[in-house]
Design a protein around this motif. Sequence first.
Motif, mmCIF file in Angstrom:
data_model
loop_
_atom_site.group_PDB
_atom_site.id
_atom_site.type_symbol
_atom_site.label_atom_id
_atom_site.label_comp_id
_atom_site.label_asym_id
_atom_site.label_seq_id
_atom_site.Cartn_x
_atom_site.Cartn_y
_atom_site.Cartn_z
ATOM 1 N N GLU A 18 23.815 102.385 -2.509
ATOM 2 C CA GLU A 18 22.969 101.554 -1.648
ATOM 3 C C GLU A 18 22.192 100.523 -2.463
ATOM 4 O O GLU A 18 21.740 99.509 -1.931
ATOM 5 C CB GLU A 18 22.008 102.437 -0.852
ATOM 6 N N LYS A 19 22.073 100.795 -3.762
ATOM 7 C CA LYS A 19 21.390 99.858 -4.668
ATOM 8 C C LYS A 19 22.395 98.972 -5.404
ATOM 9 O O LYS A 19 22.035 98.234 -6.307
ATOM 10 C CB LYS A 19 20.545 100.633 -5.675
ATOM 11 N N GLY A 20 23.671 99.087 -5.015
ATOM 12 C CA GLY A 20 24.701 98.242 -5.608
ATOM 13 C C GLY A 20 25.495 98.871 -6.727
ATOM 14 O O GLY A 20 26.397 98.245 -7.288
ATOM 15 N N VAL A 21 25.184 100.125 -7.068
ATOM 16 C CA VAL A 21 25.907 100.821 -8.146
ATOM 17 C C VAL A 21 27.013 101.661 -7.502
ATOM 18 O O VAL A 21 26.841 102.853 -7.223
ATOM 19 C CB VAL A 21 24.960 101.703 -8.981
ATOM 20 N N ILE A 22 28.157 101.036 -7.233
ATOM 21 C CA ILE A 22 29.257 101.686 -6.527
ATOM 22 C C ILE A 22 30.185 102.373 -7.519
ATOM 23 O O ILE A 22 30.563 101.807 -8.545
ATOM 24 C CB ILE A 22 30.034 100.654 -5.698
ATOM 25 N N THR A 23 30.542 103.606 -7.200
ATOM 26 C CA THR A 23 31.477 104.358 -8.037
ATOM 27 C C THR A 23 32.584 104.936 -7.160
ATOM 28 O O THR A 23 32.412 105.130 -5.963
ATOM 29 C CB THR A 23 30.767 105.506 -8.779
ATOM 30 N N ALA A 24 33.716 105.230 -7.785
ATOM 31 C CA ALA A 24 34.854 105.738 -7.024
ATOM 32 C C ALA A 24 35.770 106.540 -7.937
ATOM 33 O O ALA A 24 35.823 106.314 -9.151
ATOM 34 C CB ALA A 24 35.637 104.587 -6.398
ATOM 35 N N ASN A 25 36.501 107.472 -7.336
ATOM 36 C CA ASN A 25 37.602 108.139 -8.019
ATOM 37 C C ASN A 25 38.879 107.399 -7.662
ATOM 38 O O ASN A 25 39.109 107.077 -6.490
ATOM 39 C CB ASN A 25 37.710 109.606 -7.600
ATOM 40 N N VAL A 26 39.687 107.117 -8.649
ATOM 41 C CA VAL A 26 40.889 106.312 -8.437
ATOM 42 C C VAL A 26 42.114 107.009 -9.012
ATOM 43 O O VAL A 26 42.002 107.998 -9.734
ATOM 44 C CB VAL A 26 40.734 104.916 -9.087
ATOM 45 N N CYS A 27 43.271 106.467 -8.683
ATOM 46 C CA CYS A 27 44.530 106.974 -9.233
ATOM 47 C C CYS A 27 45.188 105.863 -10.049
ATOM 48 O O CYS A 27 45.330 104.730 -9.566
ATOM 49 C CB CYS A 27 45.469 107.426 -8.123
ATOM 50 N N LEU A 28 45.578 106.192 -11.266
ATOM 51 C CA LEU A 28 46.325 105.263 -12.107
ATOM 52 C C LEU A 28 47.772 105.735 -12.204
ATOM 53 O O LEU A 28 48.056 106.936 -12.167
ATOM 54 C CB LEU A 28 45.736 105.198 -13.521
ATOM 55 N N GLY A 29 48.677 104.785 -12.337
ATOM 56 C CA GLY A 29 50.083 105.099 -12.536
ATOM 57 C C GLY A 29 50.580 104.478 -13.827
ATOM 58 O O GLY A 29 50.143 103.378 -14.203
ATOM 59 N N HIS A 30 51.455 105.187 -14.531
ATOM 60 C CA HIS A 30 52.016 104.666 -15.772
ATOM 61 C C HIS A 30 53.014 103.559 -15.441
ATOM 62 O O HIS A 30 53.858 103.713 -14.554
ATOM 63 C CB HIS A 30 52.708 105.792 -16.545
ATOM 64 N N LYS A 31 52.933 102.455 -16.140
ATOM 65 C CA LYS A 31 53.791 101.312 -15.844
ATOM 66 C C LYS A 31 55.276 101.651 -15.963
ATOM 67 O O LYS A 31 56.098 101.118 -15.206
ATOM 68 C CB LYS A 31 53.451 100.140 -16.767
ATOM 69 N N ASN A 32 55.624 102.508 -16.909
ATOM 70 C CA ASN A 32 57.036 102.875 -17.060
ATOM 71 C C ASN A 32 57.587 103.471 -15.767
ATOM 72 O O ASN A 32 58.692 103.144 -15.331
ATOM 73 C CB ASN A 32 57.204 103.894 -18.200
ATOM 74 N N PHE A 33 56.800 104.344 -15.145
ATOM 75 C CA PHE A 33 57.225 104.976 -13.889
ATOM 76 C C PHE A 33 57.186 103.967 -12.749
ATOM 77 O O PHE A 33 58.132 103.856 -11.961
ATOM 78 C CB PHE A 33 56.327 106.166 -13.573
ATOM 79 N N LEU A 34 56.092 103.220 -12.646
ATOM 80 C CA LEU A 34 55.915 102.283 -11.532
ATOM 81 C C LEU A 34 57.015 101.230 -11.497
ATOM 82 O O LEU A 34 57.545 100.907 -10.430
ATOM 83 C CB LEU A 34 54.555 101.597 -11.645
ATOM 84 N N GLN A 35 57.345 100.694 -12.662
ATOM 85 C CA GLN A 35 58.336 99.629 -12.718
ATOM 86 C C GLN A 35 59.763 100.151 -12.556
ATOM 87 O O GLN A 35 60.614 99.470 -11.997
ATOM 88 C CB GLN A 35 58.185 98.867 -14.036
ATOM 89 N N LYS A 36 60.007 101.375 -13.025
ATOM 90 C CA LYS A 36 61.349 101.938 -12.948
ATOM 91 C C LYS A 36 61.632 102.545 -11.573
ATOM 92 O O LYS A 36 62.763 102.501 -11.087
ATOM 93 C CB LYS A 36 61.525 102.999 -14.029
ATOM 94 N N TYR A 37 60.575 103.106 -10.943
ATOM 95 C CA TYR A 37 60.760 103.789 -9.659
ATOM 96 C C TYR A 37 59.734 103.313 -8.622
ATOM 97 O O TYR A 37 58.900 104.084 -8.162
ATOM 98 C CB TYR A 37 60.622 105.300 -9.848
ATOM 99 N N PRO A 38 59.777 102.041 -8.253
ATOM 100 C CA PRO A 38 58.785 101.526 -7.305
ATOM 101 C C PRO A 38 58.799 102.227 -5.949
ATOM 102 O O PRO A 38 57.749 102.401 -5.333
ATOM 103 C CB PRO A 38 59.151 100.045 -7.177
ATOM 104 N N ASP A 39 59.990 102.639 -5.495
ATOM 105 C CA ASP A 39 60.072 103.337 -4.211
ATOM 106 C C ASP A 39 59.403 104.707 -4.289
ATOM 107 O O ASP A 39 58.750 105.148 -3.338
ATOM 108 C CB ASP A 39 61.528 103.493 -3.772
ATOM 109 N N LEU A 40 59.565 105.393 -5.421
ATOM 110 C CA LEU A 40 58.914 106.688 -5.591
ATOM 111 C C LEU A 40 57.403 106.524 -5.717
ATOM 112 O O LEU A 40 56.642 107.392 -5.284
ATOM 113 C CB LEU A 40 59.477 107.409 -6.818
#
Length: 342
Positions: free
Chosen positions: A209-231
Amino acid sequence: MKRFIALFVIFVLVLSFSACDSSDTGDKPEAVNIGILRVPNDEMIAKTENLFKEYFLDKGIEVNFVVFDSGVDANKAFFSGSIDFASMGHTNAVIALARDLPVELVWIHEVLGEIEALAVKENSDIQDVKDLAGKKVATVFASTSHYSLLHALREAGIEDEVTLLDMLTPDIVAAWDRGDIEAAYTWQPTLGEILKSGRVITDSKRMAEKGVITANVCLGHKNFLQKYPDLAADYISVLREAGDIYRADPMKGAEVTAKGLDISSDITSVQMAGSRWLTGEEEISSDFMGNSEKRGAFADVFYSTGEFLLAQKQIDRLPSKEEVDAFINPIYIEKSLERSSK
């Protein structure tokens, strides 16, 4: 004629080698390796409800889960190439980008609120953040809790008057029980443990509420993302389905998560209500990740977090706004939503 035969033989050989190469690598991996946090989120629902089976196991792809205490260890695993996806606080995602790890941000698990908080002992004379001057406060360094805590101390004008201790979440509970610390800023379910004998003086909802926004996120390894975009899009579909379970029936979501974490559903119900779970459509809205054409407001949050971490010497360089925009990749959410609309 001889030239034609020679060309035909070459053409056949090329096709043969291509076929061999395709069969060697395959159009799918043997396994997908997922780093998770022991927190009540969509990924925990998906794991407990076996939602990954439909998208991965039924395709002959094994699903391996690796539990991390924080994003620090997840980033080490990304560096070694041993995982394909991992959950972490967005602060560690900034660190991943600043250190040029081969990863991208593909999903926001939840926007943090009361699920992370600064707690003191129930019988303590500490009533406000400013009363922490001269005290020992524990948190997990480079985490979203650390980020929120530093902002709270700065706002109270006592950032140089507090002894900060870097501890893993199990160590925070142990130090709390021994009386080694006066306060701790941490997340559920660790927060729930220390609140058995403590109380909250501020939390990430109030900080947001004071502007300090935090979040939990998911990262993906580029090797997987680029090789298997559908997955990768399948992975997002799993998280969307898990989020829908909670939104449709919060009590069921709490019970499923409680089973996965081996705690009471009364506890997980409170924990899950302490954060905001986004739909796929909200994820790619201008308020959050944005779309492939233009990034949303979360890019600004990400960049300002980088500025703060640089000032705190948690990172050695500040990623540019262009790097941040490239790091936040909504395309797999878009692909998942496109499939759902057909």
